[in-house]
Design a protein around this motif. Structure first.
Motif, short mmCIF file in Angstrom:
data_model
loop_
_atom_site.label_atom_id
_atom_site.label_comp_id
_atom_site.label_asym_id
_atom_site.label_seq_id
_atom_site.Cartn_x
_atom_site.Cartn_y
_atom_site.Cartn_z
N GLN A 121 0.89 -1.24 -0.09
CA GLN A 121 -0.01 -0.10 0.07
C GLN A 121 0.96 1.13 0.14
O GLN A 121 0.57 2.23 -0.74
CB GLN A 121 -1.00 -0.07 1.34
CG GLN A 121 -2.19 -1.15 1.08
CD GLN A 121 -2.72 -1.16 2.45
OE1 GLN A 121 -2.38 -0.73 3.60
NE2 GLN A 121 -4.00 -1.91 2.48
N TYR A 125 1.03 4.03 -2.76
CA TYR A 125 0.27 5.60 -2.35
C TYR A 125 1.44 6.50 -2.81
O TYR A 125 1.09 7.62 -3.38
CB TYR A 125 0.03 5.66 -0.98
CG TYR A 125 -1.03 4.80 -0.20
CD1 TYR A 125 -2.04 4.38 -1.13
CD2 TYR A 125 -0.85 4.30 0.94
CE1 TYR A 125 -3.15 3.76 -0.96
CE2 TYR A 125 -2.00 3.86 1.41
CZ TYR A 125 -3.16 3.01 0.66
OH TYR A 125 -4.25 2.53 1.03
N ASN A 157 -2.54 6.31 -15.26
CA ASN A 157 -3.55 5.23 -15.36
C ASN A 157 -2.95 4.03 -14.71
O ASN A 157 -3.88 3.31 -13.79
CB ASN A 157 -4.15 5.01 -16.80
CG ASN A 157 -4.84 6.25 -17.42
OD1 ASN A 157 -5.53 6.89 -16.42
ND2 ASN A 157 -4.94 6.28 -18.63
N LEU A 160 -3.01 4.40 -10.79
CA LEU A 160 -4.38 4.39 -10.30
C LEU A 160 -4.90 3.02 -10.25
O LEU A 160 -5.45 2.60 -9.30
CB LEU A 160 -5.09 5.08 -11.15
CG LEU A 160 -5.53 6.82 -11.17
CD1 LEU A 160 -6.15 7.21 -12.19
CD2 LEU A 160 -5.87 7.07 -9.72
N MET A 161 -4.54 2.20 -11.04
CA MET A 161 -4.89 0.57 -11.16
C MET A 161 -4.30 0.05 -10.11
O MET A 161 -4.79 -0.87 -9.42
CB MET A 161 -4.63 0.02 -12.62
CG MET A 161 -4.91 -1.23 -12.58
SD MET A 161 -6.72 -1.63 -12.36
CE MET A 161 -7.25 -0.87 -14.11
N ARG A 162 -2.81 0.21 -10.06
CA ARG A 162 -2.26 -0.48 -9.03
C ARG A 162 -2.64 -0.03 -7.44
O ARG A 162 -2.70 -1.10 -6.56
CB ARG A 162 -0.64 -0.14 -9.06
CG ARG A 162 0.15 -1.08 -10.13
CD ARG A 162 1.48 -0.84 -10.14
NE ARG A 162 1.91 0.62 -10.70
CZ ARG A 162 2.25 0.66 -12.11
NH1 ARG A 162 2.09 -0.19 -12.72
NH2 ARG A 162 2.68 1.98 -12.19
N SER A 164 -5.56 0.77 -6.73
CA SER A 164 -6.87 0.15 -6.49
C SER A 164 -6.73 -1.19 -5.99
O SER A 164 -7.74 -1.66 -5.42
CB SER A 164 -7.65 0.43 -7.85
OG SER A 164 -7.12 -0.17 -8.70
N ALA A 167 -5.97 -0.84 -1.81
CA ALA A 167 -6.30 0.29 -1.11
C ALA A 167 -7.43 -0.21 -0.33
O ALA A 167 -8.24 -0.99 -1.06
CB ALA A 167 -6.79 1.52 -1.90
N ALA A 172 -10.09 3.74 -1.02
CA ALA A 172 -10.14 3.63 -2.67
C ALA A 172 -11.36 4.64 -2.67
O ALA A 172 -11.37 5.21 -4.13
CB ALA A 172 -10.91 2.20 -2.76
N THR A 173 -12.33 4.86 -2.07
CA THR A 173 -13.41 5.93 -2.40
C THR A 173 -12.70 7.45 -2.36
O THR A 173 -12.93 8.21 -3.37
CB THR A 173 -14.46 6.06 -1.24
OG1 THR A 173 -15.14 4.86 -1.03
CG2 THR A 173 -15.52 6.90 -1.34
N ILE A 175 -9.59 8.02 -3.20
CA ILE A 175 -8.97 7.86 -4.62
C ILE A 175 -9.67 8.16 -5.90
O ILE A 175 -9.23 9.07 -6.58
CB ILE A 175 -8.13 6.63 -4.70
CG1 ILE A 175 -7.04 6.44 -3.50
CG2 ILE A 175 -7.60 6.44 -5.98
CD1 ILE A 175 -6.45 5.15 -3.51
N ASP A 176 -10.84 7.70 -5.71
CA ASP A 176 -11.90 7.81 -6.91
C ASP A 176 -12.13 9.46 -7.02
O ASP A 176 -12.21 9.95 -8.14
CB ASP A 176 -13.30 7.22 -6.84
CG ASP A 176 -14.03 7.21 -7.70
OD1 ASP A 176 -13.66 6.95 -8.96
OD2 ASP A 176 -15.12 7.71 -7.62
#
Length: 240
Positions: A121, A125, A157, A160-162, A164, A167, A172-173, A175-176
């Motif tokens: 994590q 991050y 991108n 962001l995928m990694r 997700s 997390a 994750a919320t 991050i979105d």
């Protein structure tokens, strides 16, 4: 739970309490340990002990002071009952050693899994915030110098995928929300205004960056809380 804690090696008990930040008994209860199944084979040589439970093998260490005799238990019968095959030390000592090995092995494995996930994590991050800081700085300089700019959005991108994948849901919320705020920022500072022909003033750039800056603070605080309950939230952002 008290007897299970008493059977643990002191170092294992200490690591468990430090990792869970609570008492040993509560940590074992909160871990929801699965049933160990039927004990099949326990071999104790000195302080090293391979233990076979059903089809699982656990290798653990006995705490200092345990008799370094040889104890072997084998499973017999359809009911899964145990019969003593060879006994050189006391039965009570063997049983407590077995409980310590089983519980200690499971708890230690859980602690190792949690530490591995925490490490993954932190890496994800750090990578996410590093990309954000880089393309924000590049875009700021492009507007200030009235020049073109570019960035490897595939890497962004991928970051962001990694993140997700590792997390927890609350992080994750955030991050979105952070990604949505960045997308709005790019609409204003990159897609809607050409830094070469129609650059933003420093004040306009900071105004456009306000939304992702606020989302970044919320994300950082969510990450801090997920890593430790003792972490206080930050009222301001650092970097970016």
């Amino acid at each position: 739970m008290g007897r299970a804690c008493a059977a643990l090696a002191p170092q294992t008990r200490q690591e468990l309490e430090q990792s869970a930040k609570t008492s040993c008994a509560k940590a074992i209860f909160d871990a929801h340990l699965p049933s160990a199944g039927f004990l099949q084979i326990v071999d104790v040589y000195g302080q090293r002990s391979p233990v076979t439970v059903d089809r699982h093998l656990v290798t653990a260490s006995l705490s200092p002071g345990t008799d370094d005799q040889y104890v072997r238990l084998v499973e017999v019968g359809a009911s899964g009952g145990l019969v003593l095959y060879t006994l050189v030390t006391t039965a009570a000592g063997a049983l407590f050693a077995t409980v310590g090995v089983l519980v200690g092995g499971i708890v230690t494995r859980r602690a190792q899994d949690r530490q591995w996930l925490r490490d993954q994590q932190l890496v994800a991050y750090q990578e996410l915030f590093s990309h954000y800081a880089k393309f924000t700085m590049e875009l700021r300089r492009a507007h200030g110098d009235r020049r073109g700019w570019d960035y490897d959005w595939g890497e962004w991108n991928a970051a962001l995928m990694r993140v997700s994948l590792v997390a927890p849901p609350r992080v994750a919320t955030e991050i979105d929300d952070f990604g949505r705020a960045i997308n709005s920022f790019l609409d204003q500072a990159a897609r809607g205004r050409d830094p070469l022909r129609d650059p933003l003033s420093p004040e306009e750039f900071e105004q456009a960056r306000q939304a992702p800056a606020e989302a970044q603070v919320k994300l950082v605080n969510a990450i801090r809380r997920s890593l430790s309950r003792d972490q206080d939230g930050l009222p301001f952002g650092i970097g970016g």
